[in-house]
Design a protein around this motif. Structure first.
Motif, PDB file in Angstrom:
ATOM      1  N   VAL A 101      39.371  12.222  32.633  1.00 54.37           N
ATOM      2  CA  VAL A 101      40.026  12.909  33.741  1.00 54.37           C
ATOM      3  C   VAL A 101      40.788  11.848  34.520  1.00 54.37           C
ATOM      4  O   VAL A 101      40.239  10.800  34.858  1.00 54.37           O
ATOM      5  N   MET A 102      42.055  12.102  34.809  1.00 52.39           N
ATOM      6  CA  MET A 102      42.877  11.170  35.585  1.00 52.39           C
ATOM      7  C   MET A 102      43.132  11.762  36.971  1.00 52.39           C
ATOM      8  O   MET A 102      43.526  12.911  37.089  1.00 52.39           O
ATOM      9  N   LYS A 103      42.883  10.963  37.999  1.00 50.97           N
ATOM     10  CA  LYS A 103      43.251  11.332  39.360  1.00 50.97           C
ATOM     11  C   LYS A 103      44.419  10.442  39.759  1.00 50.97           C
ATOM     12  O   LYS A 103      44.372   9.221  39.574  1.00 50.97           O
ATOM     13  N   TYR A 104      45.476  11.040  40.320  1.00 52.53           N
ATOM     14  CA  TYR A 104      46.682  10.289  40.638  1.00 52.53           C
ATOM     15  C   TYR A 104      47.281  10.825  41.931  1.00 52.53           C
ATOM     16  O   TYR A 104      47.370  12.033  42.128  1.00 52.53           O
ATOM     17  N   LYS A 105      47.685   9.915  42.790  1.00 45.12           N
ATOM     18  CA  LYS A 105      48.392  10.285  44.015  1.00 45.12           C
ATOM     19  C   LYS A 105      49.727   9.558  44.018  1.00 45.12           C
ATOM     20  O   LYS A 105      49.780   8.328  43.975  1.00 45.12           O
ATOM     21  N   SER A 106      50.785  10.333  44.059  1.00 44.63           N
ATOM     22  CA  SER A 106      52.112   9.738  43.982  1.00 44.63           C
ATOM     23  C   SER A 106      52.450   8.985  45.271  1.00 44.63           C
ATOM     24  O   SER A 106      51.974   9.330  46.351  1.00 44.63           O
ATOM     25  N   LYS A 107      53.242   7.966  45.111  1.00 47.93           N
ATOM     26  CA  LYS A 107      53.750   7.133  46.208  1.00 47.93           C
ATOM     27  C   LYS A 107      52.663   6.366  46.939  1.00 47.93           C
ATOM     28  O   LYS A 107      52.920   5.781  47.972  1.00 47.93           O
ATOM     29  N   LYS A 108      51.445   6.366  46.459  1.00 51.32           N
ATOM     30  CA  LYS A 108      50.333   5.677  47.124  1.00 51.32           C
ATOM     31  C   LYS A 108      49.738   4.554  46.264  1.00 51.32           C
ATOM     32  O   LYS A 108      48.800   3.905  46.694  1.00 51.32           O
ATOM     33  N   ASN A 109      50.252   4.384  45.034  1.00 56.41           N
ATOM     34  CA  ASN A 109      49.718   3.398  44.083  1.00 56.41           C
ATOM     35  C   ASN A 109      48.206   3.594  43.896  1.00 56.41           C
ATOM     36  O   ASN A 109      47.432   2.660  43.906  1.00 56.41           O
ATOM     37  N   GLU A 110      47.817   4.859  43.766  1.00 56.34           N
ATOM     38  CA  GLU A 110      46.407   5.203  43.636  1.00 56.34           C
ATOM     39  C   GLU A 110      46.206   6.028  42.378  1.00 56.34           C
ATOM     40  O   GLU A 110      46.765   7.120  42.239  1.00 56.34           O
ATOM     41  N   LYS A 111      45.451   5.501  41.437  1.00 59.91           N
ATOM     42  CA  LYS A 111      45.100   6.255  40.240  1.00 59.91           C
ATOM     43  C   LYS A 111      43.704   5.854  39.802  1.00 59.91           C
ATOM     44  O   LYS A 111      43.277   4.720  40.015  1.00 59.91           O
ATOM     45  N   LYS A 112      43.000   6.817  39.214  1.00 63.29           N
ATOM     46  CA  LYS A 112      41.620   6.590  38.828  1.00 63.29           C
ATOM     47  C   LYS A 112      41.352   7.330  37.521  1.00 63.29           C
ATOM     48  O   LYS A 112      41.697   8.504  37.383  1.00 63.29           O
ATOM     49  N   LYS A 113      40.731   6.643  36.563  1.00 60.58           N
ATOM     50  CA  LYS A 113      40.385   7.233  35.273  1.00 60.58           C
ATOM     51  C   LYS A 113      38.875   7.409  35.222  1.00 60.58           C
ATOM     52  O   LYS A 113      38.124   6.456  35.408  1.00 60.58           O
ATOM     53  N   ILE A 114      38.433   8.641  34.986  1.00 63.17           N
ATOM     54  CA  ILE A 114      37.010   8.968  34.970  1.00 63.17           C
ATOM     55  C   ILE A 114      36.664   9.554  33.601  1.00 63.17           C
ATOM     56  O   ILE A 114      37.381  10.403  33.087  1.00 63.17           O
ATOM     57  N   GLY A 115      35.556   9.115  33.024  1.00 65.26           N
ATOM     58  CA  GLY A 115      35.085   9.652  31.752  1.00 65.26           C
ATOM     59  C   GLY A 115      33.767  10.393  31.947  1.00 65.26           C
ATOM     60  O   GLY A 115      33.006  10.106  32.865  1.00 65.26           O
ATOM     61  N   HIS A 116      33.516  11.375  31.065  1.00 66.04           N
ATOM     62  CA  HIS A 116      32.275  12.150  31.153  1.00 66.04           C
ATOM     63  C   HIS A 116      31.821  12.534  29.755  1.00 66.04           C
ATOM     64  O   HIS A 116      32.625  12.947  28.923  1.00 66.04           O
ATOM     65  N   ARG A 117      30.510  12.403  29.494  1.00 68.14           N
ATOM     66  CA  ARG A 117      29.899  12.857  28.244  1.00 68.14           C
ATOM     67  C   ARG A 117      28.789  13.837  28.585  1.00 68.14           C
ATOM     68  O   ARG A 117      27.806  13.481  29.216  1.00 68.14           O
ATOM     69  N   GLN A 118      28.948  15.084  28.167  1.00 66.80           N
ATOM     70  CA  GLN A 118      27.993  16.132  28.473  1.00 66.80           C
ATOM     71  C   GLN A 118      26.777  16.040  27.546  1.00 66.80           C
ATOM     72  O   GLN A 118      26.933  16.031  26.321  1.00 66.80           O
ATOM     73  N   PRO A 119      25.552  15.959  28.092  1.00 63.12           N
ATOM     74  CA  PRO A 119      24.368  15.936  27.222  1.00 63.12           C
ATOM     75  C   PRO A 119      24.090  17.323  26.632  1.00 63.12           C
ATOM     76  O   PRO A 119      24.393  18.344  27.242  1.00 63.12           O
ATOM     77  N   TYR A 120      23.519  17.339  25.422  1.00 58.67           N
ATOM     78  CA  TYR A 120      23.198  18.597  24.751  1.00 58.67           C
ATOM     79  C   TYR A 120      21.867  18.477  24.020  1.00 58.67           C
ATOM     80  O   TYR A 120      21.336  17.392  23.827  1.00 58.67           O
ATOM     81  N   THR A 121      21.344  19.627  23.606  1.00 57.88           N
ATOM     82  CA  THR A 121      20.168  19.701  22.754  1.00 57.88           C
ATOM     83  C   THR A 121      20.535  20.525  21.525  1.00 57.88           C
ATOM     84  O   THR A 121      21.110  21.605  21.649  1.00 57.88           O
TER      85      THR A 121
END
Length: 103
Positions: free
Chosen positions: A74-94
């Protein structure tokens, strides 16, 4: 013969011998678990729908293994603010293997 059963807040249509992936359960591997929230059952006698569950019906399954799904990003980005963040997620299962469906 099949049944509609609720496991982890979601409903699954299962048959004996099926292998399904559900939300992570607290049961250990190679342990047998029983689910009593059976909403519908179809067998040789016909199709039975519960109100809301079928009385006396249950589904037993064997826990094959626990694991995690593939990673999503998931990428979070705010324009004109030089702010970006990359988030990863792994869902556990059975991973479950359905053993028996009893009515």
């Amino acid at each position: 013969m099949f049944a509609v059963v609720q496991i982890g807040g979601k409903q699954y249509k299962v048959q004996e011998g099926d292998i399904i992936f559900v939300e992570k359960l607290t049961a250990a591997e190679n342990e047998s678990v029983t689910f009593n929230d059976v909403f519908a059952v179809s067998n040789a006698d016909g199709f039975v729908v519960g109100t809301p569950t079928v009385a006396g019906a249950s589904v037993s399954a064997n826990v094959v293994k626990h694991g995690k799904n593939k990673k999503i990003y998931v990428m979070k980005y705010k324009s004109k603010k030089n702010e970006k963040k990359k988030i990863g997620h792994r869902q556990p299962y059975t991973k479950l293997q359905i053993q028996t469906i009893t009515v």
